[in-house]
Design an enzyme around this catalytic site. Structure first.
Site, PDB file in Angstrom:
ATOM      1  N   CYS A  10      35.594  48.118  79.306  1.00 10.45           N
ATOM      2  CA  CYS A  10      34.444  48.303  78.421  1.00 10.45           C
ATOM      3  C   CYS A  10      34.021  49.771  78.419  1.00 10.45           C
ATOM      4  O   CYS A  10      33.760  50.347  79.481  1.00 10.45           O
ATOM      5  CB  CYS A  10      33.279  47.423  78.872  1.00 10.45           C
ATOM      6  SG  CYS A  10      31.779  47.660  77.884  1.00 10.45           S
ATOM      7  N   CYS A  54      54.444  50.491  35.917  1.00 13.57           N
ATOM      8  CA  CYS A  54      53.863  51.837  35.934  1.00 13.57           C
ATOM      9  C   CYS A  54      52.830  51.998  34.826  1.00 13.57           C
ATOM     10  O   CYS A  54      53.059  51.604  33.676  1.00 13.57           O
ATOM     11  CB  CYS A  54      54.973  52.872  35.776  1.00 13.57           C
ATOM     12  SG  CYS A  54      54.403  54.580  35.721  1.00 13.57           S
ATOM     13  N   CYS A 114      51.117  54.976  45.242  1.00 17.60           N
ATOM     14  CA  CYS A 114      51.075  54.343  43.928  1.00 17.60           C
ATOM     15  C   CYS A 114      50.018  53.238  43.887  1.00 17.60           C
ATOM     16  O   CYS A 114      50.095  52.266  44.653  1.00 17.60           O
ATOM     17  CB  CYS A 114      52.442  53.751  43.574  1.00 17.60           C
ATOM     18  SG  CYS A 114      52.449  52.868  41.990  1.00 17.60           S
TER      19      CYS A 114
END
Length: 498
Positions: free
Chosen positions: A232, A440, A483
């Site tokens: 932790c 595209c 893309c």
């Protein structure tokens, strides 16, 4: 297997509502469940649940009108693609049971490999009971300690993506604020009412006596295994949490103390705030640990307010380093799991993996790299216990498609492909990108990234579609990643360097 047709981006405005009004308005389909499956990379399982015949011919789409964001979620189109494109491509009958999902944690049977990790999501009887009812196999209960816990407010902050969903999450939360006696009473009640569910008792002591006593109490009150919190990042006192996990000698010492207190399986939960985890893991094994849990959160700072100059979360004008989690840390978590799984000194130890798991595919990656169980917190905090449905269904379907009879059969299958260095990689061929002109939209993002971040191998033609210059392309695939329409894939065409 087929190319994914539906993506989270297709329903980016969906709020993933509780008691979703879209389902209530439809009355024929559990639209909310189908949408959640798409969100969690589980469109195949959704397609199996879709009726064979169209249940809504000529439907006026009341689901879209009832949406809390009317007109912003294309439910009709999503359901049509699920029915007409995904469902016809399914290759096998849907699994009829969850037998493939059975796993084990150091010999303790698990009905599936999914557990809640030690945190607020498993900190009360009611929360654990609801998680068990939902289908989680077990819980690593929020860390039990004998010292007083007094939390700050606020204690969370996050980095979010375009949809508003959490990518990275920071907390400055500490341990269980219930007394040891109260937590032991919760264990007894849980084990009485849910005898087949697994309680992994997370503990933290201040000295050897406390580690030994807490592990003994957990066994006496119904825990199935013990997890030692050596990781932790939010404990204020020295010698606690990640301070221990960074010192192998302390890991071995306190693991040994816990081992003296119990015969239950012991997992050491280790910190990622180190260069390598193996040294601490080997120390845990010497101390008597049966397994390793990894990773806990990563020390972090999220954001700095440009007006107050305070990072987030701000508590009365101050902040602090905190633990970073969420999907953003998954690559780091996978790196550590692979390191541990490939270490011959740790052979045979159970690995319980966590860090950024949201979908069944995230969980599968941990399993393929050697984890035998998977723990989840941040995704539950964001989406609720209900995510277990898609975790189980997606993994079950994957195992069936691959002909794997169990989670164990998938464990470690990816390890041979992982090297700590790049020296082993073949460097004599180039794999070109492939442009899908029908997808595209002519945005030119590929050309921009290639020009300014690549090798100037892409230009736009008169029709605004990309043209590749093979004499310049090095096959880096940056264009594929940027893309926005996923209109570029990896080609089979390779050339050999001269």
């Amino acid at each position: 297997m087929f190319e994914r047709i539906l993506l989270r981006s297709d329903m980016i405005r969906c709020a993933l509502c509780q008691d979703a009004p879209c389902t209530a308005a439809c009355g024929k389909l559990d639209i909310a469940s189908l949408l959640r499956s798409i969100w969690f990379d589980n469109e195949k399982a959704a397609a199996y649940r879709f009726p064979e015949s169209n249940p809504c011919p000529g439907c006026p789409v009341p689901c879209e009108a009832a949406c809390v964001r009317p007109g912003e979620v294309p439910i009709r189109a999503l359901m049509a693609r699920l029915r007409d494109e995904v469902k016809p491509a399914l290759e096998l009958p849907a699994p009829t049971d969850d037998e493939r999902l059975r796993a084990e944690l150091c010999g303790v049977p698990l009905e599936n490999p999914f557990l809640l990790s030690s945190s607020v999501v498993g900190s009360t009887y009611d929360m654990c009971a609801r998680a068990f009812e939902a289908g989680w196999a077990g819980v690593a209960f929020k860390t039990i300690c004998s010292f007083e816990i007094h939390e700050a407010s606020p204690r969370y902050s996050a980095l979010t993506g375009p949809s508003g969903s959490i990518i990275g999450f920071k907390n400055i939360e500490q341990l269980s604020d219930h007394s040891v006696a109260e937590n032991m009473a919760i264990f007894r009640q849980l084990k009485k009412n849910y005898p087949n569910k697994v309680i992994l008792a997370s503990i933290m002591g201040q000295n050897e006596t406390e580690w030994e006593e807490l592990s003994r109490l957990c066994e006496e009150n119904g825990a199935d295994a013990v997890e030692l919190n050596f990781s932790c990042p939010n404990m204020a006192d020295e010698g606690l949490g990640s301070d221990i996990g960074q010192v192998p000698a302390l890991v071995e010492r306190f693991t040994g103390a816990a081992r003296r207190g119990t015969n239950l399986p012991i997992l050491a939960k280790l910190t990622p705030n180190v260069a390598k985890m193996s040294e601490a893991a080997e120390a845990a094994r010497r101390g008597g640990a049966d397994g390793i849990a990894a990773i806990n959160t990563i020390k972090s700072i999220i954001g700095v307010n440009p007006h107050t100059y305070v990072s987030s979360p701000a508590v009365h004008g101050m902040s602090a380093l905190g633990g970073y989690s969420g999907n953003a840390v998954k690559p780091i978590a996978l790196r550590f799991i692979a390191e541990l799984a490939k270490n011959p000194s740790l052979a045979g130890m159970h690995l319980s993996g966590m860090g950024g798991v949201e979908t069944w595919q995230d969980a599968l990656e941990f399993i393929l790299l050697g984890a035998g169980s998977v723990q989840v917190t941040t995704a539950v905090m964001q989406y609720g216990y209900r995510i277990i449905d898609d975790l189980k269904a997606g993994l079950n379907l994957y195992l069936a498609e691959k002909g794997l009879e169990s989670v164990g059969a998938a464990r470690g299958l990816a390890l041979d492909s992982v090297s700590e260095t790049t020296d082993v990689l073949e460097r004599d061929t180039i794999l070109f990108p492939k442009f899908h002109r029908e997808k595209c939209i002519g945005c030119g993002r590929c050309a921009i990234s290639c020009a300014d971040g690549g090798h100037q191998a892409i230009r736009l033609g008169a029709d605004r579609r990309p043209i590749l210059d093979g004499s310049k392309c090095v096959g880096c695939h940056l264009c594929l990643l940027v893309c926005p329409e996923h209109a570029i894939s990896s080609s089979r065409k390779r050339i050999t360097r001269k």
